[in-house]
Design an enzyme around this catalytic site. Sequence first.
Site, short mmCIF file in Angstrom:
data_model
loop_
_atom_site.label_atom_id
_atom_site.label_comp_id
_atom_site.label_asym_id
_atom_site.label_seq_id
_atom_site.Cartn_x
_atom_site.Cartn_y
_atom_site.Cartn_z
N GLY A 52 37.82 128.80 32.13
CA GLY A 52 38.91 129.89 32.08
C GLY A 52 40.01 129.39 33.42
O GLY A 52 41.01 129.95 33.07
N ASN A 54 40.93 126.67 34.26
CA ASN A 54 41.95 125.51 33.83
C ASN A 54 42.82 126.31 33.23
O ASN A 54 44.07 125.77 32.99
CB ASN A 54 41.06 124.53 33.20
N GLU A 148 32.41 130.56 27.84
CA GLU A 148 31.69 130.17 29.30
C GLU A 148 31.36 131.15 30.09
O GLU A 148 30.91 131.17 31.26
CB GLU A 148 32.57 129.03 30.15
N GLY A 260 41.24 120.04 26.40
CA GLY A 260 41.17 121.31 25.38
C GLY A 260 41.69 122.60 25.79
O GLY A 260 42.45 123.29 25.42
N ASP A 261 41.49 122.63 27.34
CA ASP A 261 42.03 123.71 28.15
C ASP A 261 43.60 123.91 28.22
O ASP A 261 44.19 124.67 27.95
CB ASP A 261 41.48 123.81 29.50
O1 RIB Z 1 36.68 122.41 30.09
C1 RIB Z 1 36.47 121.49 30.97
C2 RIB Z 1 35.69 122.25 32.05
O2 RIB Z 1 34.30 122.65 31.52
C3 RIB Z 1 35.42 121.66 33.46
O3 RIB Z 1 36.37 121.88 34.38
C4 RIB Z 1 33.99 122.21 33.77
O4 RIB Z 1 34.17 123.04 34.85
C5 RIB Z 1 33.54 123.02 32.58
O5 RIB Z 1 33.34 124.18 32.60
#
Ligand code: RIB
Length: 311
Positions: A52, A54, A148, A260-261
């Site tokens: 989130g 990120n 998450e 991906g973020d």
């Molecule tokens: O998508 C990467 C993230 O996944 C990391 O920063 C880690 O915290 C996990 O949540």
Amino acid sequence: MPSVRCSDMYKNIHAAVVGSINMDIVLNMDRVPEVGENVLGTTYGYACGGKGANQATGLARLGAQTKMIGKVADDANGRRLIENLGKNGIDFSGVATNGTQTGLAAIIIDGDGRNRIAVYEGANSEIDPDEAADCIDDSLDLLLVQFETSEEVVVKCVNRAIEKGITTVIDCGPAKDFALEKMQGATVISPNESETKALTGISPDDDSSILKASEILKKRSNAQFVVLKLGERGCSVYDGESLKVLPSYETNVVDTTAAGDSFTAALALEYKRSGDIYSACDIANKAGAIAVSRMGADASMPTVKDIEKLI
Ligand code: RIB
């Protein structure tokens, strides 16, 4: 296809992210240990992460007005993570600080830049669904969520955003099966390869399996677009009628964490701005390529200028 031209192109977009905030402890090593084996690492460090947070950083770096909704604890990691959100210009008034322990991710990066991530959810699993959903108001243009946090939080926030007509992007990380049927009609649903397998039972290895998996995701979620992140192959877009694969950009892979973020943040913003899903996917591919060429989670998120340079 329009290209990114000015660094304030996203400044009028008001975006929110409901999601996780983690402290990442990152250990670099040439090869990962087998069960029972002890292998020496090369370097280690702490990094601000969480899918989130990120994605919120990704949005803010690209210039959007960004609000983070989530939870940490009032501990050293929680305080540092909140401070980091502020430094990135993110409104953290939606982040509660009364969790029991701030989320933590242990990340091993191997010599090829590939990661393995183990997550302790902590406060991320304690977000109050109603409190989070109440932050989603008419001032927002865009909402991003991931998996998450608890299913109840995701479902409630997505449905609130859909009811309000807010563009809603669901990033399906980390890989798990999820009740997509409980949130019908988001704008974009976007899993990576392992997340696609977890949600559909199909590995998106070739055009036919990409189409089959996309059809299942479309049917389960009724999202307007299914965008699969296909790693070094780029991404695919399915709108219920046709499938298109957009190639990735070549880059020197240093650390795949948060690629991906970075992709999802750029995809969401460019789609909101242009209404063109293909241009959004192209810019997202560029943002992902930049993120893998840098170390760290939120630290690897590009600005519009970085994306312009890649063009
Ligand atoms: O998508 C990467 C993230 O996944 C990391 O920063 C880690 O915290 C996990 O949540």
